[in-house]
Structures are given as structure tokens and as C-alpha cells.
Design an enzyme around this catalytic site. Sequence first.
Site, PDB file in Angstrom:
ATOM      1  CE1 TYR A  23      -3.552  -2.583   0.059  1.00  0.00           C
ATOM      2  CE2 TYR A  23      -2.713  -3.282   2.192  1.00  0.00           C
ATOM      3  CZ  TYR A  23      -3.540  -3.481   1.101  1.00  0.00           C
ATOM      4  OH  TYR A  23      -4.358  -4.595   1.050  1.00  0.00           O
ATOM      5  CG  ASN A  75      -9.435   1.494  -2.118  1.00  0.00           C
ATOM      6  OD1 ASN A  75      -9.925   0.360  -2.097  1.00  0.00           O
ATOM      7  ND2 ASN A  75      -8.150   1.721  -1.921  1.00  0.00           N
ATOM      8  CG  HIS A  81     -12.056  -8.573  -2.710  1.00  0.00           C
ATOM      9  ND1 HIS A  81     -11.636  -8.244  -3.986  1.00  0.00           N
ATOM     10  CD2 HIS A  81     -11.168  -7.956  -1.867  1.00  0.00           C
ATOM     11  CE1 HIS A  81     -10.540  -7.499  -3.903  1.00  0.00           C
ATOM     12  NE2 HIS A  81     -10.245  -7.306  -2.629  1.00  0.00           N
ATOM     13  CG  ASP A  88     -27.693  -4.204  -4.638  1.00  0.00           C
ATOM     14  OD1 ASP A  88     -27.331  -4.503  -5.793  1.00  0.00           O
ATOM     15  OD2 ASP A  88     -28.214  -5.024  -3.858  1.00  0.00           O
ATOM     16  CG  HIS A 101      -8.299  -1.788  -5.833  1.00  0.00           C
ATOM     17  ND1 HIS A 101      -9.038  -2.016  -4.697  1.00  0.00           N
ATOM     18  CD2 HIS A 101      -9.112  -2.054  -6.879  1.00  0.00           C
ATOM     19  CE1 HIS A 101     -10.249  -2.418  -5.043  1.00  0.00           C
ATOM     20  NE2 HIS A 101     -10.326  -2.440  -6.361  1.00  0.00           N
ATOM     21  CG  LEU A 102      -3.766   2.550  -2.079  1.00  0.00           C
ATOM     22  CD1 LEU A 102      -4.723   2.131  -0.993  1.00  0.00           C
ATOM     23  CD2 LEU A 102      -2.777   3.559  -1.562  1.00  0.00           C
ATOM     24  CB  SER A 103      -2.251  -3.592  -3.489  1.00  0.00           C
ATOM     25  OG  SER A 103      -3.584  -4.061  -3.421  1.00  0.00           O
ATOM     26  NE  ARG A 112      -5.639  -9.408  -1.116  1.00  0.00           N
ATOM     27  CZ  ARG A 112      -6.083  -8.960   0.071  1.00  0.00           C
ATOM     28  NH1 ARG A 112      -6.999  -8.015   0.132  1.00  0.00           N
ATOM     29  NH2 ARG A 112      -5.597  -9.449   1.201  1.00  0.00           N
TER      30      ARG A 112
HETATM   31  C1  DQA Z   1      -7.259  -2.572  -1.560  1.00  0.00           C
HETATM   32  C2  DQA Z   1      -7.151  -4.035  -1.995  1.00  0.00           C
HETATM   33  C3  DQA Z   1      -8.108  -4.904  -1.221  1.00  0.00           C
HETATM   34  O1  DQA Z   1      -8.002  -6.257  -1.654  1.00  0.00           O
HETATM   35  C4  DQA Z   1      -7.774  -4.849   0.259  1.00  0.00           C
HETATM   36  O2  DQA Z   1      -8.709  -5.615   1.003  1.00  0.00           O
HETATM   37  C5  DQA Z   1      -7.683  -3.457   0.768  1.00  0.00           C
HETATM   38  C6  DQA Z   1      -7.084  -2.417  -0.055  1.00  0.00           C
HETATM   39  C7  DQA Z   1      -6.185  -1.701  -2.242  1.00  0.00           C
HETATM   40  O3  DQA Z   1      -6.334  -0.484  -2.216  1.00  0.00           O
HETATM   41  O4  DQA Z   1      -5.207  -2.221  -2.766  1.00  0.00           O
HETATM   42  O5  DQA Z   1      -8.023  -3.192   1.922  1.00  0.00           O
HETATM   43  O6  DQA Z   1      -8.521  -2.074  -1.940  1.00  0.00           O
END
Ligand code: DQA
Length: 146
Positions: A23, A75, A81, A88, A101-103, A112
Site C-alpha cells: 500500500y 476504494n 470482494h 446496489d 486500489h493502491l495494490s 482479490r
Molecule cells: C485494496 C485491496 C483490497 O483487496 C484490500 O482488502 C484493501 C485495499 C487496495 O487499495 O489495494 O483493503 O482495496
Amino acid sequence: MASILVLNGPNLNLLGSREPDHYGHRSLQEIMEDLERFAGACGHELLHEQENSEGALIEAVQKAAHDGIDYIIFNPAGYTHTSVALRDALLAVTIPFIEVHLSGVVSREPFRRLSYFSDIAMGVISGFHGESYMLALQAIINQIEP
Ligand code: DQA
């Protein structure tokens, strides 16, 4: 002028210390300050909210519609997931949003790879640490001012 809400899900308040290999090292506050500055310089309003619970995120989405928010940078974190209810909520309000997403979620654990949001989002940006949010903001501003 557009109003853009950055909405962050659970555990993102821990950015900076939370699993930095995934992250990054920047805090949520630092990332949001950069976004606010950039949005302001482009003549747009940027608001941000982080919530740890699913209900609070749903309420934030519903409130965004009530407040006339034009775009959401979202985010959903772990709820990405799992959450039919948040999906909804976004379908109900019909505010265009970018999933961020950061990752690099697709190159991590197999669970994921499932997102309840990607198919209804304007687009998905993943894997650039804090920079993912800035890329999403730039994409929205480019749409407003081609
Ligand atoms: C996330 C990726 C998700 O899988 C994880 O549960 C997070 C952060 C990301 O920003 O990479 O909490 O959304």
C-alpha cells in the site's frame, strides 16, 4: 465546477504503516491533501471520507446523491470482494465512479480478483500505491474538460 467525492473503505485509515509493500508509505491524509490541491487548482471541489463499516459506506453513497456529488473515486478496500449491498447502493444512485486500489489486486491472492464493482465502474485503476487516486482524479477531470 464538479464535486468529486473520494470514498475509502475499511483499514485505509492505517495507510502509511499498513503493509507498505502493498500500500505504499504515504498516509491517507497526505494522499488526500495532494488530491485536494490538484482538484482545487483545476477549479473543482474534492471531498473525502473514510469509513470502516459497510453501513457507513452505504450511507455515504446515498448522501453523495442527496448532496449532488458528480463523481466518486471509490476504494471499497476489503468490501471490493464481498459487498453486494455497496454495489446496489452505487447502482441506485447512478453517480459515475472509478474503482481504485493502491495494490495490484489481480497479482495478489486469487480471492482479490473478484470485484463487485469493476463491471459497473467507469474504469479501474490499481497498483500505483497512492498515485492510483491521482490517476483517477486526472481521468475524471479529462472527461469534464476534454
Ligand atoms: C485494496 C485491496 C483490497 O483487496 C484490500 O482488502 C484493501 C485495499 C487496495 O487499495 O489495494 O483493503 O482495496
